[in-house]
Design an enzyme around this catalytic site. Sequence first.
Site, short mmCIF file in Angstrom:
data_model
loop_
_atom_site.label_atom_id
_atom_site.label_comp_id
_atom_site.label_asym_id
_atom_site.label_seq_id
_atom_site.Cartn_x
_atom_site.Cartn_y
_atom_site.Cartn_z
N ASP A 16 -24.68 -16.67 19.67
CA ASP A 16 -24.67 -15.55 20.50
C ASP A 16 -25.89 -14.63 20.03
OD1 ASP A 16 -23.76 -13.44 22.28
OD2 ASP A 16 -23.04 -12.31 20.12
N SER A 17 -26.20 -13.79 20.96
CA SER A 17 -27.26 -12.50 20.39
C SER A 17 -27.01 -11.91 19.27
CB SER A 17 -27.64 -11.62 21.38
OG SER A 17 -26.28 -10.68 21.34
N CYS A 79 -22.18 -16.71 24.72
CA CYS A 79 -23.03 -15.39 25.12
C CYS A 79 -22.98 -15.24 26.60
CB CYS A 79 -24.36 -15.19 24.46
SG CYS A 79 -25.38 -13.76 25.21
N GLU A 158 -23.03 -4.28 17.15
CA GLU A 158 -23.77 -4.64 16.33
C GLU A 158 -23.83 -4.03 14.97
OE1 GLU A 158 -25.58 -7.83 15.85
OE2 GLU A 158 -24.24 -8.31 17.62
N CYS A 190 -18.69 -9.60 28.41
CA CYS A 190 -19.51 -9.85 27.14
C CYS A 190 -18.84 -10.19 26.19
CB CYS A 190 -20.46 -8.45 27.22
SG CYS A 190 -21.35 -8.28 25.53
N HIS A 192 -19.16 -9.27 23.01
CA HIS A 192 -18.93 -8.26 21.97
C HIS A 192 -17.63 -7.53 22.44
CE1 HIS A 192 -23.07 -9.30 20.60
NE2 HIS A 192 -23.10 -8.33 19.92
N1 DGL Z 1 -22.63 -10.95 23.59
C1 DGL Z 1 -23.42 -10.96 24.64
C2 DGL Z 1 -22.94 -11.32 26.02
O1 DGL Z 1 -21.69 -11.78 25.84
C3 DGL Z 1 -24.63 -10.10 24.89
C4 DGL Z 1 -24.79 -8.75 24.11
C5 DGL Z 1 -26.07 -8.41 24.06
O2 DGL Z 1 -26.83 -8.90 23.25
O3 DGL Z 1 -26.36 -7.52 24.98
O4 DGL Z 1 -23.46 -10.89 27.00
#
Ligand code: DGL
Length: 282
Positions: A16-17, A79, A158, A190, A192
């Site tokens: 993931d990011s 992600c 984050e 997302c 996150h």
């Molecule tokens: N967790 C990521 C997603 O599912 C991206 C969050 C990000 O880095 O902007 O899109």
Amino acid sequence: MTRPTCPHPARFGVFDSGLGGLSVLKALRQRLPASELIYVADSGHAPYGERSDAFIQQRSEVVARFLVEQQIDVLVIACNTATAVAAQSLRAQWPDLPVVGVEPGLKPAVAQSAQGRVGVLATEGTLRSEKFQRLAASFADQATLVLQACPGLAGAIEAGDVDALAVRERVEACCAPLRQQQVDTVVLGCTHYPFVAHHIQAALGSDVTLIDTAEAVARQAERLHLAMPAKGHSSSRSSNARTPSGALAVQLYTSGSVTGLRDIANRWLDFDCEVSMLPMPR
Ligand code: DGL
């Protein structure tokens, strides 16, 4: 119904990011406890969702290459943004590698919405992508979709403190338009966002149902794995370290802070992890 058991534990590469994909890693660990999991948090380059497609593609490729070098059997893109922007090119680059992506769960959301009013919280990168636009268009005649980009939210998560004021303010700003539109179901688009689901639920009200796809992604990864022939590679590649109890340790790598990721893993995950820096040059 009894679940099929994995005949040959595999090695899954997950990325993931940043920290968000840990929500998917948790579901994978629960579903595939005997398999090896290697996770990359590209936190040094997060958030992806507010970057250009070229940047997201380039980072996804760098991280995927590292995981391929670890001789993974399956790649899980944990992600939504990287899946929307880069999954196609990763599949083209490694045509023999099974790839599981994650996308906003519109299908389950539309199916369960009583009023046919569904909100989608996601990054700008996901919402503007062609892949998501096509997905949304395919449900346009079945429900009213209210699409809400959440700039700044993944970045605030984050930072590690999901109860910080900055996080709660971003959640409120993203949820207010969905409240106004009286949606009854909201997709966490997302990876996150499940970590702040309690704030999202409080901002939307307890009548609103939240949809997270981590479980579905883990099931899909298991299906792909079960369909794979056994490779018997235990002798041809080194195995990951084991914890004192004999369980395989989950390997976490980061392009950001090792101590930060270790701290989050201790708080968010209920299994042992070994945390290392993603080797340079990355
Ligand atoms: N967790 C990521 C997603 O599912 C991206 C969050 C990000 O880095 O902007 O899109």
